[in-house]
Write a protein that holds these residues in place. Structure first.
Motif, PDB file in Angstrom:
ATOM      1  N   LEU A 129     -21.271 -21.518  58.179  1.00 31.18           N
ATOM      2  CA  LEU A 129     -22.647 -21.059  57.969  1.00 31.18           C
ATOM      3  C   LEU A 129     -22.707 -20.122  56.776  1.00 31.18           C
ATOM      4  O   LEU A 129     -23.616 -20.225  55.942  1.00 31.18           O
ATOM      5  CB  LEU A 129     -23.173 -20.367  59.230  1.00 31.18           C
ATOM      6  N   GLN A 130     -21.754 -19.215  56.675  1.00 32.49           N
ATOM      7  CA  GLN A 130     -21.727 -18.292  55.541  1.00 32.49           C
ATOM      8  C   GLN A 130     -21.520 -19.031  54.226  1.00 32.49           C
ATOM      9  O   GLN A 130     -22.011 -18.607  53.184  1.00 32.49           O
ATOM     10  CB  GLN A 130     -20.627 -17.254  55.742  1.00 32.49           C
ATOM     11  N   ARG A 131     -20.791 -20.140  54.273  1.00 37.51           N
ATOM     12  CA  ARG A 131     -20.572 -20.948  53.075  1.00 37.51           C
ATOM     13  C   ARG A 131     -21.731 -21.914  52.808  1.00 37.51           C
ATOM     14  O   ARG A 131     -21.696 -22.688  51.855  1.00 37.51           O
ATOM     15  CB  ARG A 131     -19.283 -21.754  53.220  1.00 37.51           C
ATOM     16  N   ASP A 132     -22.748 -21.887  53.662  1.00 37.54           N
ATOM     17  CA  ASP A 132     -23.903 -22.790  53.562  1.00 37.54           C
ATOM     18  C   ASP A 132     -23.453 -24.247  53.659  1.00 37.54           C
ATOM     19  O   ASP A 132     -23.877 -25.097  52.882  1.00 37.54           O
ATOM     20  CB  ASP A 132     -24.694 -22.545  52.274  1.00 37.54           C
ATOM     21  N   ASN A 133     -22.617 -24.512  54.643  1.00 35.96           N
ATOM     22  CA  ASN A 133     -22.114 -25.861  54.906  1.00 35.96           C
ATOM     23  C   ASN A 133     -22.604 -26.300  56.276  1.00 35.96           C
ATOM     24  O   ASN A 133     -21.897 -26.143  57.279  1.00 35.96           O
ATOM     25  CB  ASN A 133     -20.583 -25.880  54.843  1.00 35.96           C
ATOM     26  N   PRO A 134     -23.816 -26.857  56.382  1.00 33.50           N
ATOM     27  CA  PRO A 134     -24.364 -27.210  57.695  1.00 33.50           C
ATOM     28  C   PRO A 134     -23.573 -28.305  58.396  1.00 33.50           C
ATOM     29  O   PRO A 134     -23.459 -28.302  59.622  1.00 33.50           O
ATOM     30  CB  PRO A 134     -25.787 -27.655  57.376  1.00 33.50           C
ATOM     31  N   THR A 135     -23.035 -29.256  57.643  1.00 38.59           N
ATOM     32  CA  THR A 135     -22.309 -30.355  58.267  1.00 38.59           C
ATOM     33  C   THR A 135     -21.054 -29.849  58.971  1.00 38.59           C
ATOM     34  O   THR A 135     -20.784 -30.191  60.128  1.00 38.59           O
ATOM     35  CB  THR A 135     -21.929 -31.408  57.214  1.00 38.59           C
ATOM     36  N   GLY A 136     -20.278 -29.016  58.282  1.00 40.40           N
ATOM     37  CA  GLY A 136     -19.073 -28.460  58.894  1.00 40.40           C
ATOM     38  C   GLY A 136     -19.389 -27.566  60.076  1.00 40.40           C
ATOM     39  O   GLY A 136     -18.715 -27.607  61.104  1.00 40.40           O
ATOM     40  N   ALA A 137     -20.439 -26.743  59.938  1.00 42.24           N
ATOM     41  CA  ALA A 137     -20.813 -25.844  61.027  1.00 42.24           C
ATOM     42  C   ALA A 137     -21.250 -26.638  62.253  1.00 42.24           C
ATOM     43  O   ALA A 137     -20.826 -26.342  63.379  1.00 42.24           O
ATOM     44  CB  ALA A 137     -21.944 -24.920  60.576  1.00 42.24           C
ATOM     45  N   ARG A 138     -22.065 -27.658  62.049  1.00 37.45           N
ATOM     46  CA  ARG A 138     -22.564 -28.446  63.183  1.00 37.45           C
ATOM     47  C   ARG A 138     -21.430 -29.126  63.931  1.00 37.45           C
ATOM     48  O   ARG A 138     -21.387 -29.124  65.168  1.00 37.45           O
ATOM     49  CB  ARG A 138     -23.570 -29.491  62.699  1.00 37.45           C
ATOM     50  N   ALA A 139     -20.502 -29.726  63.178  1.00 40.16           N
ATOM     51  CA  ALA A 139     -19.387 -30.422  63.823  1.00 40.16           C
ATOM     52  C   ALA A 139     -18.578 -29.471  64.698  1.00 40.16           C
ATOM     53  O   ALA A 139     -18.190 -29.808  65.824  1.00 40.16           O
ATOM     54  CB  ALA A 139     -18.502 -31.064  62.762  1.00 40.16           C
ATOM     55  N   LEU A 140     -18.324 -28.262  64.217  1.00 37.62           N
ATOM     56  CA  LEU A 140     -17.537 -27.303  64.982  1.00 37.62           C
ATOM     57  C   LEU A 140     -18.306 -26.784  66.188  1.00 37.62           C
ATOM     58  O   LEU A 140     -17.724 -26.563  67.256  1.00 37.62           O
ATOM     59  CB  LEU A 140     -17.113 -26.147  64.071  1.00 37.62           C
ATOM     60  N   LEU A 141     -19.598 -26.592  66.050  1.00 35.16           N
ATOM     61  CA  LEU A 141     -20.404 -26.129  67.178  1.00 35.16           C
ATOM     62  C   LEU A 141     -20.423 -27.162  68.294  1.00 35.16           C
ATOM     63  O   LEU A 141     -20.343 -26.821  69.483  1.00 35.16           O
ATOM     64  CB  LEU A 141     -21.828 -25.820  66.705  1.00 35.16           C
ATOM     65  N   VAL A 142     -20.539 -28.435  67.934  1.00 32.39           N
ATOM     66  CA  VAL A 142     -20.521 -29.497  68.935  1.00 32.39           C
ATOM     67  C   VAL A 142     -19.169 -29.529  69.644  1.00 32.39           C
ATOM     68  O   VAL A 142     -19.092 -29.605  70.878  1.00 32.39           O
ATOM     69  CB  VAL A 142     -20.832 -30.861  68.287  1.00 32.39           C
ATOM     70  N   ARG A 143     -18.089 -29.451  68.878  1.00 39.23           N
ATOM     71  CA  ARG A 143     -16.753 -29.488  69.488  1.00 39.23           C
ATOM     72  C   ARG A 143     -16.514 -28.264  70.365  1.00 39.23           C
ATOM     73  O   ARG A 143     -15.872 -28.360  71.418  1.00 39.23           O
ATOM     74  CB  ARG A 143     -15.681 -29.598  68.410  1.00 39.23           C
ATOM     75  N   SER A 144     -17.012 -27.112  69.928  1.00 43.68           N
ATOM     76  CA  SER A 144     -16.840 -25.895  70.723  1.00 43.68           C
ATOM     77  C   SER A 144     -17.512 -26.037  72.083  1.00 43.68           C
ATOM     78  O   SER A 144     -16.921 -25.707  73.120  1.00 43.68           O
ATOM     79  CB  SER A 144     -17.413 -24.692  69.973  1.00 43.68           C
ATOM     80  N   ALA A 145     -18.742 -26.528  72.092  1.00 45.62           N
ATOM     81  CA  ALA A 145     -19.453 -26.705  73.358  1.00 45.62           C
ATOM     82  C   ALA A 145     -18.723 -27.704  74.249  1.00 45.62           C
ATOM     83  O   ALA A 145     -18.623 -27.511  75.472  1.00 45.62           O
ATOM     84  CB  ALA A 145     -20.882 -27.174  73.090  1.00 45.62           C
ATOM     85  N   GLU A 146     -18.188 -28.755  73.657  1.00 46.99           N
ATOM     86  CA  GLU A 146     -17.472 -29.760  74.449  1.00 46.99           C
ATOM     87  C   GLU A 146     -16.204 -29.175  75.051  1.00 46.99           C
ATOM     88  O   GLU A 146     -15.817 -29.553  76.167  1.00 46.99           O
ATOM     89  CB  GLU A 146     -17.142 -30.967  73.568  1.00 46.99           C
ATOM     90  N   ARG A 147     -15.538 -28.273  74.346  1.00 39.96           N
ATOM     91  CA  ARG A 147     -14.302 -27.700  74.873  1.00 39.96           C
ATOM     92  C   ARG A 147     -14.559 -26.750  76.034  1.00 39.96           C
ATOM     93  O   ARG A 147     -13.633 -26.402  76.775  1.00 39.96           O
ATOM     94  CB  ARG A 147     -13.525 -26.990  73.766  1.00 39.96           C
TER      95      ARG A 147
END
Length: 234
Positions: A129-147
Motif C-alpha cells: 500500500l505504501q508503494r502504491d501497488n494495489p495488485t500486490g496488496a490485494r493478493a496478500l490481503l486475500v491470502r492473509s484472510a485465508e490463512r
C-alpha cells in the motif's frame, strides 16, 4: 468467513500529480565504486544487499541522503522479535516489522505457523500500500484472510476476527478504486491483553523463559510440510 470477491476491472487511472521533491531520493556522492559493489556479497561470497533501502524496503543508490532509511534489528530472542515487530508496526514501518515478525513465524509450532504468517502478510500488504501497488496488496490481503481459516476468534493474543475483517475491508476499498497509497492496514491486531508467543501448541500462557531464535523454520526442521487449514463451516 465470507468469500472475498474477484477484483472487478479497474477504471482508467486519473492523472497523478508529480511527486513532491521532498519524497524523492537525493543521491549524494559518486556512482557505486567497485569497493561498494563488493559490499553486496558476504565474506563467503553469498549475495547480501548492502545498498541503502527506504522504509518500504526499496533499494536506493549508494550515498542516498534526505530520505528515511530502514534500520537493521537484531532481536535477542523470539519474544523480543515480537515486541520489536509490534513497535515498528505502530510506527507504520511495516517492512521492518515483517522482518522481525518472521523470527516469530519461524519459531512457531506447526499448529500456529499459519496464524503468524497471516499477520506477516498483513504487514507486507501494508508495504505494498505504501508503494502504491494495489495488485500486490490485494493478493496478500486475500491470502492473509485465508490463512486465518481454522483458528478461533482470538489465538495467542491475536484478534483473528479483526485480521479477517480488516483484510476484507481493504480488499473492498481497493476493488472500489481507492488509491492504495491512501489506505493503511491499521494497528497491530492484538487484543487488549497483548499478543504472545509459545513454542508449545498446547500452552495456555507464554513461556516463563525467553525462546531462542531458530536458524530455520521449526515446521521445516520437524520434517513435516505445512498443510493448508480449513475452517469448520458447520
Amino acid at each position: 468467513m465470507s468469500q472475498l470477491p474477484e477484483p472487478p476491472p479497474r477504471p482508467e487511472p486519473s492523472p497523478r500529480p508529480e511527486p513532491s521533491p521532498r519524497s524523492a531520493p537525493v543521491p549524494d556522492g559518486p556512482a557505486a565504486t567497485a569497493a561498494e559493489r563488493a559490499r553486496d556479497r558476504r565474506g563467503d561470497g553469498r549475495p547480501e544487499q548492502a545498498r541503502p533501502r527506504d522504509r518500504t524496503g526499496r533499494p536506493l543508490p549508494y550515498g542516498t541522503t534526505g530520505v528515511p532509511l530502514i534500520e537493521e534489528h537484531d532481536p535477542r530472542d523470539v519474544e523480543h522479535a515480537l515486541s520489536l515487530g509490534i513497535e515498528l508496526w505502530g510506527q507504520r514501518r511495516y517492512f521492518e516489522a515483517h522482518e522481525c515478525l518472521e523470527h516469530v513465524w519461524h519459531a512457531a509450532p506447526l499448529e500456529d505457523a499459519d496464524l503468524w504468517q497471516s499477520v506477516i502478510q498483513v504487514a507486507v500488504a501494508g508495504v505494498h500500500l505504501q508503494r502504491d501497488n494495489p495488485t500486490g496488496a490485494r493478493a496478500l490481503l486475500v491470502r492473509s484472510a485465508e490463512r486465518c481459516v481454522g483458528y478461533p476468534d482470538v489465538h495467542r493474543g491475536i484478534d483473528v476476527t479483526s485480521v479477517v475483517a480488516r483484510c476484507e475491508e481493504l480488499v473492498r476499498a481497493l476493488d472500489a478504486g481507492a488509491r492504495a497509497e491512501e489506505l493503511d492496514v491499521g494497528p497491530f491486531p492484538a487484543t487488549p491483553s497483548g499478543a504472545w508467543f509459545t513454542p508449545d501448541p498446547a500452552a495456555l500462557a507464554p513461556p516463563t523463559e525467553p525462546t531462542p531464535l531458530v536458524d530455520e523454520p521449526t515446521w521445516l526442521s520437524a520434517g513435516r510440510p505445512r498443510q493448508a487449514r480449513a475452517r469448520d463451516r458447520d
